[in-house]
Scaffold this motif. Structure first.
Motif, mmCIF file in Angstrom:
data_model
loop_
_atom_site.group_PDB
_atom_site.id
_atom_site.type_symbol
_atom_site.label_atom_id
_atom_site.label_comp_id
_atom_site.label_asym_id
_atom_site.label_seq_id
_atom_site.Cartn_x
_atom_site.Cartn_y
_atom_site.Cartn_z
ATOM 1 N N TRP A 1 -0.013 -0.072 -7.408
ATOM 2 C CA TRP A 1 0.975 0.877 -7.538
ATOM 3 C C TRP A 1 1.912 0.912 -6.232
ATOM 4 O O TRP A 1 3.367 0.805 -6.230
ATOM 5 C CB TRP A 1 0.532 2.062 -8.145
ATOM 6 N N GLU A 2 1.249 1.184 -5.066
ATOM 7 C CA GLU A 2 1.928 1.210 -3.854
ATOM 8 C C GLU A 2 2.820 -0.079 -3.519
ATOM 9 O O GLU A 2 3.985 0.092 -2.984
ATOM 10 C CB GLU A 2 0.922 1.420 -2.833
ATOM 11 N N SER A 3 2.277 -1.203 -3.984
ATOM 12 C CA SER A 3 2.903 -2.572 -3.682
ATOM 13 C C SER A 3 4.292 -2.332 -4.401
ATOM 14 O O SER A 3 5.297 -2.907 -4.105
ATOM 15 C CB SER A 3 1.984 -3.643 -3.821
ATOM 16 N N LEU A 4 4.249 -1.937 -5.693
ATOM 17 C CA LEU A 4 5.203 -1.877 -6.479
ATOM 18 C C LEU A 4 6.449 -0.965 -6.025
ATOM 19 O O LEU A 4 7.650 -1.372 -6.065
ATOM 20 C CB LEU A 4 4.965 -1.672 -7.783
ATOM 21 N N GLU A 5 6.018 0.123 -5.433
ATOM 22 C CA GLU A 5 6.839 1.186 -4.886
ATOM 23 C C GLU A 5 7.785 0.416 -3.720
ATOM 24 O O GLU A 5 8.597 0.911 -3.286
ATOM 25 C CB GLU A 5 6.172 2.441 -4.326
#
Length: 469
Positions: free
Chosen positions: A107-111
């Motif tokens: 999810w951090e990568s998507l953000e």
């Protein structure tokens, strides 16, 4: 434990091939696997980008476009879902897409605006899949995204088929390699075995053996070297046999030559002691004893001289010598012998011609050669010639005697050689050492000697001694 060379070769060849095949197979399998999964991921990313692009133009408002993509991707066995910025799926409706939880790191990568790619996932879905998740970023903020999932069963089947084909290929290759390696190993071992058998024959005294030789590899070169070695051993053995035969003949000659004068001397002395020789014959008997004693001394000295020359115990005193003076001395010493056979000795040399040599040894060389010429020339001529050459002085001794054939010419320099074995017609010195001594003396002078002859037409010796610089 003894391991035959053939099996050593076979094991080494097959071992190298097996290791090479394993490395290549593993590398190829990994490459194919990565290639298949990468293609699948690139396909999912391409569809995901198209979905985001088309759906964003409707301001995330309608499902018509999403339904169209759903129909198309279903035929390719691909499922997708669209989620909001809280990660909640709002398309398709609940129950039409497997429940899925994205990890905190993903999810951090998507953000951060990065695409999340998982080539193989075996736990979070009800089957093994590949999936990608693409973010939808507006003004640097994550507004949602799209998740595309495709089962990897088809990809794994493709990889399995390729691996199976690769396995059969390796199996066939190893079988062919094993047979070929066995054949080549057996061929090499057989070639080595032939050399081994030939070596055994040589060790038992058979020097006529030869092995097939070639220049294609080291074994062929070894066979060639072996043949050369056997050739030299055979020549050495023949030379030893010839020398042994001549040695026996030499001992017989020595025994006879020494026995004859000793018998004469002993007989005359006994006659003198017992007064069996008349007074008027005593002087003649004493003269005979003197001649035979000198003959004994000459025979012994000739043999000792050869041994000294052969063992390099002779020291030469090289000096300039008037060549014509040497010729005159040789002629004077041998003239009576030449006249006994009605031969004429002719000197042809310039009065100023100089030769650099040891005086005593030069006289010895010329007397030995001229004696042979006198012995085998009857009612003929013997020439002693001297002339300058290129940095050398040339001496020629030529006669018009009976000559020699090619076989005799090849052997005259050899120790104990006699072209005529009768003792009354001894061709090359008392023991067959005369010309052998001559050649050794010429070589000691750093010179050369050669002979040419024709049967019935005479012989010519040519000596070349270097000019002292």
């Amino acid at each position: 434990m003894k391991l035959k060379y053939m099996y050593q070769l076979l094991i080494s060849h097959i071992g190298v091939l097996v290791i090479a095949f394993l490395i290549l197979s593993f590398s190829f399998a990994k490459y194919v696997e990565n290639y298949v999964y990468q293609n699948k991921v690139e396909e999912l990313i391409a569809y995901g980008q198209n979905i985001l692009h088309d759906y964003s133009r409707d301001n995330w408002g309608g499902n018509r476009i999403l339904d169209q993509y759903r129909q198309v991707l279903r035929t390719r066995n691909i499922m997708f879902s669209v989620f909001n910025q809280q990660g909640e799926i709002f398309y398709p409706e609940a129950g039409f897409f497997p429940r899925f939880t994205m990890s905190e790191k993903e999810w951090e990568s998507l953000e951060d605006g990065k695409i999340v790619v998982v080539k193989q996932d075996l736990k979070r879905f009800d089957q093994a899949v590949s999936f990608v998740s693409l973010p939808f970023i507006v003004n640097g903020e994550l507004m949602g995204g799209v998740l595309l999932v495709s089962p990897i069963s088809g990809s794994r089947e493709t990889i399995s088929d390729i691996n199976q084909f690769l396995f059969y290929t390796i199996l066939i290759s190893l079988t062919v390699s094993f047979l070929l390696s066995g054949l080549l190993s057996k061929l090499h071992v057989r070639r080595i075995q032939r050399i081994r058998e030939a070596t055994s024959m040589v060790s038992s005294g058979n020097y006529d053996v030869q092995v097939n030789a070639s220049k294609i590899d080291e074994i062929g070169e070894l066979a060639s070297d072996f043949n050369e070695m056997v050739k030299k051993l055979k020549a050495s053995q023949e030379e030893i046999s010839r020398l042994e035969k001549r040695r026996r003949q030499f001992i017989a000659d020595v025994s006879h030559e020494l026995k004859t004068p000793l018998t004469t001397i002993s007989g005359v002395i006994e006659g003198l002691k017992s007064d069996m020789i008349p007074e008027e014959e005593k002087e003649r008997g004493i003269q005979l004893v003197s001649q035979e004693a000198k003959r004994l001394i000459r025979l012994v000295n000739e043999n000792l001289d050869y041994e000294k020359i052969r063992s390099n115990q002779v020291k030469l005193n090289i000096e300039p010598i008037q060549l014509i003076d040497v010729f005159e001395i040789v002629k004077e010493q041998l003239l009576s012998q030449a006249e006994e056979k009605n031969n004429i000795m002719i000197i042809e040399a310039d009065e100023n011609e100089i030769i650099y040599a040891d005086y005593d040894r030069l006289i010895q060389i010329l007397i030995n050669i001229v004696k042979n010429s006198i012995q085998f020339t009857q009612n003929g001529k013997i020439f002693l010639r001297g002339k300058p050459g290129y940095k050398e002085t040339i001496i020629e001794i030529e006669d018009t005697g009976i000559g020699m054939d090619e076989k005799e010419i090849e052997n005259i320099w050899q120790r104990f050689y006699k072209a005529d074995l009768s003792r009354t017609n001894n061709k090359y010195g008392e023991f067959g050492l005369g010309l052998s001594i001559v050649k050794q003396l010429v070589l000691l002078h750093q010179g050369e000697i050669d002979v040419t002859s024709k049967k019935g037409k005479g012989t010519k010796f040519e000596i070349k001694l270097p000019v002292k610089s």
